[in-house]
Design an enzyme around this catalytic site. Structure first.
Site, short mmCIF file in Angstrom:
data_model
loop_
_atom_site.label_atom_id
_atom_site.label_comp_id
_atom_site.label_asym_id
_atom_site.label_seq_id
_atom_site.Cartn_x
_atom_site.Cartn_y
_atom_site.Cartn_z
CB VAL A 262 -0.86 0.08 1.31
CG1 VAL A 262 -1.77 1.40 1.36
CG2 VAL A 262 -1.92 -1.29 1.07
CB THR B 107 5.43 0.50 -2.67
OG1 THR B 107 6.15 0.10 -1.58
CG2 THR B 107 6.21 0.66 -3.98
CG HIS C 52 9.92 -10.68 -31.84
ND1 HIS C 52 10.72 -10.41 -30.92
CD2 HIS C 52 10.39 -9.97 -33.04
CE1 HIS C 52 11.77 -9.48 -31.35
NE2 HIS C 52 11.59 -9.02 -32.56
#
Lengths: 474, 474
Positions: free
Chosen positions: B179, B181, B432
Site C-alpha cells: 500500500v 509503495t 515477438h
C-alpha cells in the site's frame, strides 16, 4: 571452377540467422548469402518499426481518457509526425544493427542472389559453390502490383512506410490482416484520416465471428472501413484515388498491406529434382524442415504456414540442427500463437474457432466492457472466448480482442501447450483487481457447462486434499 | 431469550460474502452481521480506490515519455486533484454498491457488533443468537496510533485518503509495503511532493535483495525515502512535522501505511474454550478453516498469513462449504501470489527468495533496461528473477519489479501451480516483440546452468518427436 563448403545458408533473415547459430556450433566451413539489405524483415520493416509507431500512437491516443481521469490540457497535445517517424527509424536502426552483428561472419557472408543448380550446388554472383548442406530461408516481400510503381511514394508498403520523412493527411490502407489492422489504427491515432479497404469483413486474423464482431465497431470508431471489391488505385490531381466498385476516396498516400509473397522466383528450386507445389515450393517436412530426403532444408516465412518471427526462428534452429544430424529429427512445434497489436490486442491461441468447427467443444466468454480493472483503466472494451474439449476439459484454444490481450494470450498459450484443463487453469491464483479475472470469468462459464450436467463437478476452483497432508504444497 | 439460527457469519467483507454465497446454497436460516460501513475493505478503501488513483497517476506520468515519442505539448498537462479524487470515489461507489448488493439478505443482515458467548452463541446488539455454525471474518483495520487522532485530517489512512476533497502539496507516507509503495508513487506522480519513511530498506514486500536493489532507485527517482527510526508525528504551524531521529520534514498531510491490525478485540474468541495465540486467534486449520474441532470457522484477513483479496475469498468459500460438511475437508491453497501495482509492478510468485534460503536452487534473471519491447514502449526498467529446483528443474518461484509484471507474475503462477519445469515453460510459444521474451531470457539463463553441467541437455526449447507422429499435436 567451384568452391567446396560444408554448409550454405541462403537468406540472412530471422530464420537464416537462427540456422547460422546452429551451423556455427558445428562447422567453420559455411557461407551465408543475402540478397538485398542485411538485417531481418522483423527488425527492418516488420515487428520492430511497427511496434515503435504503435507505441507512439497509443501514447497519444491515451489523451482521450485524460479528462475523465482528471487530467487537464490534453487539447494542447499534438503529434510531430516527422519526430515520431524519426524515433521509429532511430531505434529501428539499433535493432537492425543488432541483427547484422548476429550475422557478421566476415568473408563467409556474401551479398548477392543465390541460384540453386542442384541439391548440392549453388551459384552466387557468378561463382559456383558445392555444399554438403543447404538451408533455404529467403523469406517474403510485400505483395505489390507493378502498375502501382508509377505512383511512386504515394503507394507504400511496410518496406517504405517507415522511411517517409512525414505522411499525408489522408491515407488508405489496403487489407486488415495483422499489419493492416495495426497500421490503420496507429496512423489514425496519429491524427491521419484513414480509410481501410477490404474485400470481406475480416480483421486481425480472427476467425471467431463473435470476437470479430466485438473488434470491428471498435476499429470503425477510429477509422473508416470499406468492404467491397478489390481496390484499384489511380493517379489523381490531389493524390491517389482508391476505387472499390462505386466507392472512390482520394488520399495522399496508400499503404498496401495485402499480404506477402514468398521469394521463390529464380531460386532454382526446380533443380532439386522433386515436384514443386502450387506455391513453387518442394515437399518438405514441417517438423524436421528437410526437403524430401535431400540435404536441403527450408526455414522461415518462405513456408507460408506460420509466417511469424518466433516460428521462423524455430524453423531456422531445427534446420540448422538437422542439417548436421545423421538422421533428421522431428521437433514438436509449439502451440500456435498469433497476436495483432491493435488496441484491444487481437489474438488467436492454439486452435482457432474455425479450426475447431465441427468438434465437440465448450465455449466460455468474457465481455470486457464491464470488467472491473478494465473500467478502472478506461480500457473496458473487447471480448475473449475460450474453447475447451467437452470430453476431457482440456483447453484447446482461444480468440480474443482484449485489453492486455497479448499477455492473456501467453497465459492461455502456456496452458494449451501443456495440455492443461479448464479446471487446472481455474486452480491458479488470480490477483485482484486484474484483467486475468476476466479470463477467469470466461473459464468459469466454460466450467459451469460441465457442472450443470454433471452435478457439483465444478463447484470449486480449489482442489480437495487430505487434511493431514495438504499443508505441504505452498 | 434467544433466537436459533443455522449459520451466523460475522463480517460482510470479501471473506464473509464468499462464505455467504456457499451458506445460501445450503440454508435459509442464516444471519450476516457487519460492524461499521457495509461494502468490503477491497471495494471501499483497498484494491479498487487505490487502483483508480494509480491509473490516473500513471496516465499523467506517461507525459514524461511524450517528447521522446514525438508528442508535443505535454508541458501544458496538469492534474485537477479534486477531479481525480472525485472519479476515484465515483467509481469506487459503484464497486461498493456491487458488493452491498451481493450481501443483500433483507432482514437476515444486521448492522452491529457481534460478541461470541461460546462456540454456538453470539450476541448482537444485545440480542442472543444460538447458531449451529459460526463463520468469523471480521477483517482488519489500518494500524493507527491514538495520539495521532488530535492531528485530525492531517493524518490519513486508506480509510480516509480517498475521502479527501483534495490533498496537500507535501505528503509523508509511513511504510513502503504494498500500500505504501503504491500510494507514495501514485501521489508523487500526481504532483505531490512525497517523502516516505521506513525503518528498514524494504519495499513492496520483496525479499530478493537484487530485485529490491533494482526497484529502490526507481522509487527514489520519484519520491524521497528516509530510512531510519520509526517516525513520530507532531503538530506544526504549517502542517505536521514528521520526525525520524534527527530527520525532520514538515508536510501538509501524512498517509499512515504501516500495516493493518486484525479486528479481534471484544469478539469473545476467549469464550470458545481453546487457547488463543499471541495475535489473539484460536488454533485453526489453514486448509479447512476450522477452529479446533468446533463448528466455528475463520476466514479472511483476520488471519494475517495471506491477507490478500483472492485468498480471503478462497477462505470464505472453504469456510462456507466446510461449515456444512459432516467432516471438514482440506483444500490445497493456491500458489502464493502478491503484486504491488507500482511501476514497474513488483511481484512475488510462489516461494520467495527468502523462503528458498538454504535450498539448492538455480536462478535466472532478466534486466529489463535493455529488453527490446520495453525499450520500444519506454518502459525499460526492472529486474525479474526466477527460482527453480536444481534437482527437478521445477519452477519454484520468482520475484520481480518489471514492466507488465502483473501479467508475467500470473504466467509464472500458472506454471508454479501446475508444477511445470523451466524446460516446459521454455517450450511455450513466445511472440515477438513482447515482454514475455524477457522472462524467457531469465528462464534460458536458468536452463543454461543445467546444460553447462549436463552437456547438451538444454540445447533446444523444443521437444523432439517421432517424425511420423509429431505432426499430430498442434
Amino acid at each position: 571452377m567451384h568452391e567446396n563448403i560444408d554448409t550454405l545458408i541462403i537468406g540472412a533473415g530471422s530464420a537464416g540467422l537462427a540456422a547460422l547459430r546452429e551451423v556455427r556450433k558445428r562447422t567453420d566451413s559455411f557461407l551465408i548469402v543475402n540478397d538485398g539489405p542485411w538485417g531481418t524483415t522483423c527488425a527492418r520493416v516488420g515487428c520492430m518499426p511497427s511496434k515503435l509507431l504503435i507505441e507512439a500512437a497509443n501514447a497519444f491516443h491515451r489523451r482521450n481518457s485524460f479528462e475523465a481521469f482528471g487530467i487537464r490540457g490534453a487539447g494542447q497535445l499534438h503529434v510531430d509526425l516527422p519526430a515520431v517517424l524519426h524515433r521509429v527509424r532511430s531505434l529501428r536502426d539499433g535493432f537492425v544493427a543488432g541483427t547484422i552483428q548476429d550475422s557478421d561472419a566476415g568473408d563467409r557472408q556474401i551479398s548477392g542472389r543465390a541460384h540453386l543448380l542442384g541439391p548440392d550446388r549453388v551459384s552466387v554472383n557468378g561463382k559456383e559453390y558445392r555444399a554438403r548442406r543447404i538451408i533455404i530461408a529467403t523469406g517474403t516481400r510485400p505483395r505489390f502490383e507493378n502498375a502501382w510503381r508509377s505512383l511512386g511514394d504515394r503507394v507504400l508498403t511496410t518496406d517504405s512506410l517507415f522511411e517517409q520523412p512525414t505522411l499525408g493527411r489522408r491515407m488508405a490502407v489496403l487489407g486488415l490482416g495483422a499489419v493492416g489492422t495495426e497500421m490503420a489504427q496507429a496512423l489514425a491515432r496519429l491524427g491521419i484520416e484513414v480509410t481501410a479497404f477490404v474485400t470481406r469483413r475480416s480483421a486481425a486474423g480472427l476467425s471467431d465471428p463473435e470476437v470479430l464482431g466485438a473488434l470491428w465497431p471498435l476499429l470503425e470508431r477510429e477509422f473508416a472501413i470499406h468492404v467491397g471489391e478489390r481496390a484499384r488505385l489511380a493517379a489523381h490531381a490531389h493524390g491517389v484515388e482508391v476505387i472499390s466498385g462505386d466507392h472512390r476516396v482520394v488520399v495522399d498516400q496508400v499503404l498496401v498491406a495485402s499480404g506477402r509473397v514468398p521469394n521463390v522466383e529464380g531460386l532454382g528450386l526446380d533443380t532439386l529434382g522433386v515436384t514443386l507445389d502450387e506455391h513453387g515450393l518442394p515437399p518438405f517436412d514441417r517438423n524436421s524442415r528437410q526437403v524430401a530426403d535431400l540435404p536441403v532444408f527450408i526455414a522461415g516465412d518462405l513456408d507460408p504456414a506460420r509466417a511469424l518471427l518466433h516460428e521462423a526462428v524455430d524453423e531456422g534452429h531445427i534446420a540448422g540442427m538437422n542439417a548436421f544430424a545423421g538422421q533428421p529429427q522431428g521437433f514438436r512445434r509449439r502451440t500456435a500463437l498469433a497476436i495483432t497489436f491493435s488496441q484491444p490486442n487481437a489474438a488467436v491461441v492454439g486452435r482457432s474457432f474455425k479450426e475447431l468447427s465441427g468438434e465437440d467443444i465448450v465455449i466460455g466468454h468474457i465481455d470486457f466492457s464491464r470488467q472491473g480493472r478494465a473500467r478502472i483503466a478506461q480500457e473496458n472494451a473487447g471480448l475473449l472466448r475460450v474453447y475447451a474439449d467437452r470430453a476431457t476439459g482440456r483447453l484447446l484454444g482461444s480468440e480474443m480482442c482484449a485489453p492486455a490481450g497479448e499477455h492473456l494470450a501467453h497465459l492461455l498459450a502456456l496452458a494449451v501447450n501443456n495440455g492443461l484443463t479448464v479446471q487446472q487453469m481455474l486452480n491458479m491464483p488470480i490477483y485482484h483487481p486484474v484483467l486475468e479475472e476476466g479470463l477467469r470469468t470466461a473459464l468459469r462459464r466454460a466450467a459451469s457447462q460441465w457442472s450443470a450436467k454433471g452435478g457439483d463437478k465444478a463447484v470449486s476452483d480449489l482442489e480437495a486434499c487430505d487434511l493431514n497432508r495438504c499443508g505441504v504444497m505452498d
